[in-house]
Design a protein around this motif. Sequence first.
Motif, PDB file in Angstrom:
ATOM      1  N   MET A  68       5.701  -2.010  -7.192  1.00 26.25           N
ATOM      2  CA  MET A  68       5.419  -3.192  -7.983  1.00 26.25           C
ATOM      3  C   MET A  68       4.110  -2.970  -8.755  1.00 26.25           C
ATOM      4  N   THR A  69       4.117  -3.286 -10.027  1.00 32.28           N
ATOM      5  CA  THR A  69       2.923  -3.086 -10.857  1.00 32.28           C
ATOM      6  C   THR A  69       1.889  -4.185 -10.583  1.00 32.28           C
ATOM      7  N   ILE A  70       0.680  -3.964 -11.061  1.00 26.47           N
ATOM      8  CA  ILE A  70      -0.371  -4.980 -10.943  1.00 26.47           C
ATOM      9  C   ILE A  70       0.071  -6.259 -11.639  1.00 26.47           C
ATOM     10  N   GLU A  75       3.543 -12.756  -9.406  1.00 22.47           N
ATOM     11  CA  GLU A  75       4.012 -13.266  -8.112  1.00 22.47           C
ATOM     12  C   GLU A  75       3.008 -14.274  -7.538  1.00 22.47           C
ATOM     13  N   ILE A  76       1.730 -13.969  -7.651  1.00 25.95           N
ATOM     14  CA  ILE A  76       0.682 -14.881  -7.173  1.00 25.95           C
ATOM     15  C   ILE A  76       0.709 -16.185  -7.981  1.00 25.95           C
ATOM     16  N   VAL A  77       0.846 -16.081  -9.295  1.00 21.26           N
ATOM     17  CA  VAL A  77       0.915 -17.277 -10.151  1.00 21.26           C
ATOM     18  C   VAL A  77       2.092 -18.156  -9.712  1.00 21.26           C
ATOM     19  N   GLU A  78       3.228 -17.535  -9.448  1.00 19.55           N
ATOM     20  CA  GLU A  78       4.421 -18.286  -9.017  1.00 19.55           C
ATOM     21  C   GLU A  78       4.212 -18.916  -7.640  1.00 19.55           C
ATOM     22  N   SER A 112      -9.277 -10.850  -0.313  1.00 22.53           N
ATOM     23  CA  SER A 112      -7.978 -10.405   0.186  1.00 22.53           C
ATOM     24  C   SER A 112      -6.924 -10.488  -0.917  1.00 22.53           C
ATOM     25  N   LEU A 113      -6.972 -11.552  -1.688  1.00 28.51           N
ATOM     26  CA  LEU A 113      -6.060 -11.724  -2.814  1.00 28.51           C
ATOM     27  C   LEU A 113      -6.232 -10.581  -3.815  1.00 28.51           C
ATOM     28  N   LEU A 114      -7.471 -10.265  -4.147  1.00 24.57           N
ATOM     29  CA  LEU A 114      -7.748  -9.178  -5.093  1.00 24.57           C
ATOM     30  C   LEU A 114      -7.302  -7.825  -4.543  1.00 24.57           C
ATOM     31  N   VAL A 115      -7.588  -7.574  -3.272  1.00 25.18           N
ATOM     32  CA  VAL A 115      -7.188  -6.307  -2.643  1.00 25.18           C
ATOM     33  C   VAL A 115      -5.665  -6.167  -2.666  1.00 25.18           C
ATOM     34  N   SER A 116      -4.953  -7.258  -2.372  1.00 27.63           N
ATOM     35  CA  SER A 116      -3.485  -7.191  -2.344  1.00 27.63           C
ATOM     36  C   SER A 116      -2.904  -6.858  -3.715  1.00 27.63           C
ATOM     37  N   ILE A 117      -3.586  -7.249  -4.763  1.00 25.60           N
ATOM     38  CA  ILE A 117      -3.097  -6.985  -6.121  1.00 25.60           C
ATOM     39  C   ILE A 117      -3.462  -5.580  -6.595  1.00 25.60           C
ATOM     40  N   TYR A 118      -4.707  -5.162  -6.390  1.00 27.06           N
ATOM     41  CA  TYR A 118      -5.214  -3.941  -7.030  1.00 27.06           C
ATOM     42  C   TYR A 118      -5.157  -2.689  -6.172  1.00 27.06           C
ATOM     43  N   THR A 146      -6.041   4.484 -11.209  1.00 27.39           N
ATOM     44  CA  THR A 146      -7.247   3.933 -11.837  1.00 27.39           C
ATOM     45  C   THR A 146      -6.970   3.396 -13.231  1.00 27.39           C
ATOM     46  N   GLN A 147      -6.145   4.087 -14.005  1.00 24.28           N
ATOM     47  CA  GLN A 147      -5.884   3.643 -15.378  1.00 24.28           C
ATOM     48  C   GLN A 147      -5.159   2.300 -15.397  1.00 24.28           C
ATOM     49  N   GLU A 148      -4.237   2.095 -14.478  1.00 22.63           N
ATOM     50  CA  GLU A 148      -3.533   0.807 -14.414  1.00 22.63           C
ATOM     51  C   GLU A 148      -4.512  -0.319 -14.079  1.00 22.63           C
TER      52      GLU A 148
END
Length: 139
Positions: A1-3, A9-12, A82-88, A93-95
């Motif tokens: 799954m991409t960033i 998914e988080i927005v939803e 935790s939210l940021l870690v789960s996403i990134y 690195t480029q993504e």
Amino acid sequence: MTIKEKQQEIVEEFAFLEDWEQKYEYIIDLGKELPGIPEDKKKEENLIKGCQSKVWIDADFKEGNLYFNADSDGILPKGIVSLLVSIYSGHPTQEILDSDFAFISEIGLQEFLSPSRANGLMAMTKQIKFYAVAFQLKT
């Protein structure tokens, strides 16, 4: 799954939560699931400047992807990081560098936070980008 897909998914997920009390509980629950980082990684160089609470973010570069570990001594900042870690975490690195943080506005997180916590959130996002730049330069 991409960033971008993770952000959407988080927005939803946030759209299903009816009020900020539920969103607050959701963020706190995310923090409870965060494994944290070992004590030896809770050093000054991993400490995020500008946060009301102590927040540490550490990164490792493995097989072309950047992996983040984080912790906080505050329950709400721990959920946010935790939210940021789960996403990134787990992406090239480029993504990470090509991504934005628009989802934060979409879920209304900045409006919900006090000014000092919003500053801390921005410091966390800057640190994630900083790690991406630093590890990209090493490759």
